[in-house]
Scaffold this active site. Structure first.
Site, PDB file in Angstrom:
ATOM      1  CE1 TYR A 253      -3.137   3.050   0.896  1.00 24.62           C
ATOM      2  CE2 TYR A 253      -2.111   3.105   3.063  1.00 24.62           C
ATOM      3  CZ  TYR A 253      -2.951   3.668   2.124  1.00 24.62           C
ATOM      4  OH  TYR A 253      -3.608   4.842   2.399  1.00 24.62           O
TER       5      TYR A 253
HETATM    6  N1  LIG Z   1      -8.679   7.151   6.284  1.00 18.84           N
HETATM    7  C1  LIG Z   1      -7.395   7.260   6.598  1.00 18.84           C
HETATM    8  O1  LIG Z   1      -7.012   7.189   7.771  1.00 18.84           O
HETATM    9  C2  LIG Z   1      -6.354   7.486   5.535  1.00 18.84           C
HETATM   10  C3  LIG Z   1      -5.010   7.603   5.922  1.00 18.84           C
HETATM   11  C4  LIG Z   1      -4.048   7.826   4.942  1.00 18.84           C
HETATM   12  C5  LIG Z   1      -4.414   7.961   3.616  1.00 18.84           C
HETATM   13  N2  LIG Z   1      -5.717   7.821   3.258  1.00 18.84           N
HETATM   14  C6  LIG Z   1      -6.055   7.965   1.839  1.00 18.84           C
HETATM   15  O2  LIG Z   1      -7.155   8.850   1.731  1.00 18.84           O
HETATM   16  C7  LIG Z   1      -7.978   8.495   0.618  1.00 18.84           C
HETATM   17  C8  LIG Z   1      -9.411   8.335   1.048  1.00 18.84           C
HETATM   18  O3  LIG Z   1      -9.472   7.318   2.046  1.00 18.84           O
HETATM   19  P1  LIG Z   1     -10.818   6.903   2.773  1.00 18.84           P
HETATM   20  O4  LIG Z   1     -10.474   6.595   4.181  1.00 18.84           O
HETATM   21  O5  LIG Z   1     -11.883   7.873   2.468  1.00 18.84           O
HETATM   22  O6  LIG Z   1     -11.092   5.512   2.024  1.00 18.84           O
HETATM   23  P2  LIG Z   1     -12.464   4.887   1.455  1.00 18.84           P
HETATM   24  O7  LIG Z   1     -12.132   3.469   1.121  1.00 18.84           O
HETATM   25  O8  LIG Z   1     -13.570   5.146   2.404  1.00 18.84           O
HETATM   26  O9  LIG Z   1     -12.726   5.722   0.144  1.00 18.84           O
HETATM   27  C9  LIG Z   1     -12.126   5.430  -1.088  1.00 18.84           C
HETATM   28  C10 LIG Z   1     -13.199   5.469  -2.165  1.00 18.84           C
HETATM   29  O10 LIG Z   1     -12.560   5.235  -3.421  1.00 18.84           O
HETATM   30  C11 LIG Z   1     -13.347   4.339  -4.173  1.00 18.84           C
HETATM   31  N3  LIG Z   1     -12.428   3.572  -5.018  1.00 18.84           N
HETATM   32  C12 LIG Z   1     -11.481   2.705  -4.612  1.00 18.84           C
HETATM   33  N4  LIG Z   1     -10.820   2.207  -5.668  1.00 18.84           N
HETATM   34  C13 LIG Z   1     -11.386   2.768  -6.764  1.00 18.84           C
HETATM   35  C14 LIG Z   1     -11.145   2.662  -8.162  1.00 18.84           C
HETATM   36  N5  LIG Z   1     -10.177   1.874  -8.629  1.00 18.84           N
HETATM   37  N6  LIG Z   1     -11.917   3.386  -9.003  1.00 18.84           N
HETATM   38  C15 LIG Z   1     -12.903   4.211  -8.543  1.00 18.84           C
HETATM   39  N7  LIG Z   1     -13.172   4.352  -7.231  1.00 18.84           N
HETATM   40  C16 LIG Z   1     -12.425   3.639  -6.356  1.00 18.84           C
HETATM   41  C17 LIG Z   1     -14.076   3.459  -3.196  1.00 18.84           C
HETATM   42  O11 LIG Z   1     -15.319   2.966  -3.711  1.00 18.84           O
HETATM   43  C18 LIG Z   1     -14.280   4.393  -1.993  1.00 18.84           C
HETATM   44  O12 LIG Z   1     -15.559   4.966  -1.992  1.00 18.84           O
HETATM   45  C19 LIG Z   1      -7.340   7.231   0.035  1.00 18.84           C
HETATM   46  O13 LIG Z   1      -6.514   7.607  -1.027  1.00 18.84           O
HETATM   47  C20 LIG Z   1      -6.518   6.682   1.183  1.00 18.84           C
HETATM   48  O14 LIG Z   1      -5.445   5.891   0.726  1.00 18.84           O
HETATM   49  C21 LIG Z   1      -6.703   7.592   4.182  1.00 18.84           C
END
Ligand SMILES: NC(=O)c1ccc[n+]([C@@H]2O[C@H](COP(=O)([O-])OP(=O)(O)OC[C@H]3O[C@@H](n4cnc5c(N)ncnc54)[C@H](O)[C@@H]3O)[C@@H](O)[C@H]2O)c1
Length: 341
Positions: free
Chosen positions: A152
């Site tokens: 990741y």
């Molecule tokens: N939540 C955290 O603590 C955290 C920490 C570090 C980084 N991030 C990053 O922040 C971003 C948002 O995270 P989140 O917690 O909202 O995650 P989440 O999984 O709730 O949201 C991601 C969304 O992207 C969509 N998605 C995934 N793969 C896809 C694809 N190939 N095509 C189209 N849509 C797709 C999913 O359906 C989902 O709704 C991500 O990039 C994640 O890596 C989150």
């Protein structure tokens, strides 16, 4: 302003889109509605966004390059914020392919779509995981981050590098932000807070990894969204170079910058569990387990660059944020469970 946001059915994208819509902006949300976790939660978030007339949802995968390019060109956005990704540290051991396609190919497609779109600013979600097991804390954006411990993290670091090259070649002002353990209402079912609250309420044990010796820099969702909104207005360029070389990451080759979004408060996993127990007024049944493969012992953000750029940093106390999550969960869980039963 017109925003094109990927991942609006997700936890962070939903909150960000809602905030921008409340502020009077237009938002086109692009999300593939993946089944990584309870799809019902994504439908509930979409339904909440659909109440805003200035919101339009496009359901397609990032890997579908044509769909993505068509969506961007018809949206004509001022700003693109790329949040969609295969998230989750542990799942990248089980299904690395989802990370390869969503985070590498998908992010490359976003860069391609942004290339000809004439946008003012592209913002991309990266992660604290890319600091790996760095031992010098707090983690500064200027620290080396070349030893990812999970696939990741490797895909997110690669996305930053790909974005730098596109920023240089195509003069796309780009900010890659590194998030630190984001939590709050509408949060992700695969993350500790959701799992702990659910299990404690059902009188089920909770699994505590690393014998509880890990620590995390938790960021409350509203603080994260405030930081993103402010950063969106700080378009990377030489004219806003921060005068402190120890913190500034603005590239000398491109209008490209990396910024941590974290408050710089370390919370141990055991203190986190206690905070959840207090919010629920119930003790947890704890199962202590060793570190999991790929886990990092701690995360701890330097917020110096964020503060220098925006005058702001996350400050919501953990107890306040956990209480807000519990309040939301108690209202939402029946609807969530009813649909998945
Ligand atoms: N939540 C955290 O603590 C955290 C920490 C570090 C980084 N991030 C990053 O922040 C971003 C948002 O995270 P989140 O917690 O909202 O995650 P989440 O999984 O709730 O949201 C991601 C969304 O992207 C969509 N998605 C995934 N793969 C896809 C694809 N190939 N095509 C189209 N849509 C797709 C999913 O359906 C989902 O709704 C991500 O990039 C994640 O890596 C989150």
């Amino acid at each position: 302003m017109r925003y094109f946001i990927t991942g609006t059915a997700g936890f962070i994208g939903f909150h960000l889109a809602r905030r921008l819509l409340q502020d009077g902006h237009e938002v086109v949300g692009f999300d593939g509605m993946t089944h990584y976790y309870n799809i019902r939660l994504k439908h509930m978030r979409n339904a909440a966004l659909a109440q805003f007339p200035a919101f339009r949802a496009v359901t397609a995968m990032l890997e579908d390059r044509k769909a993505l390019e068509d969506a961007v060109s018809s949206a004509k956005p001022d700003i693109i914020i790329h949040l969609a990704a295969q998230a989750g540290v542990r799942y990248s051991l089980e299904n690395p392919h989802a990370y390869l396609t969503s985070n590498l190919e998908g992010s490359w497609n976003v860069l391609e779509a942004a290339k000809g779109a004439g946008i003012q600013h592209l913002l991309l979600a990266s992660t604290s995981s890319i600091y790996g097991a760095n031992s010098s804390v707090p983690f500064r954006e200027t620290d080396r981050a070349d030893e990812p411990l999970t696939f990741y993290a490797a895909t997110k670091k690669s996305m930053e590098l790909m974005a730098h090259s596109y920023s240089h070649l195509h003069k796309i002002p780009t900010t890659a932000f590194r998030f630190f353990t984001v939590y709050g209402p509408w949060g992700r079912p695969d993350m500790a807070l959701f799992k702990f609250v659910k299990n404690i309420l059902q009188d089920q044990p909770i699994e505590i990894y690393g014998q509880g010796k890990m620590s995390r820099d938790f960021t409350y969702i509203d603080d994260l969204v405030e930081s993103i909104v402010r950063l969106a207005a700080v378009i990377p360029s030489e004219s806003n170079r921060v005068n402190d070389e120890r913190v500034e990451t603005l590239s000398h080759q491109a209008p490209f910058r990396v910024v941590n979004i974290g408050g710089g408060q370390q919370v141990s996993l055991l203190d986190f569990v206690e905070t959840v127990e207090k919010a629920l007024a119930r003790p947890a049944k704890r199962v202590m387990l060793p570190m999991q493969k790929g886990d990092v012992p701690r995360t701890f953000a330097s917020a110096d660059l964020l503060v220098a750029l925006t005058g702001y940093k996350p400050t919501t106390p953990l107890a306040t944020g956990v209480e807000a999550f519990v309040e939301w969960y108690l209202e939402a869980h029946r609807e969530l469970e009813a649909q998945t039963a």
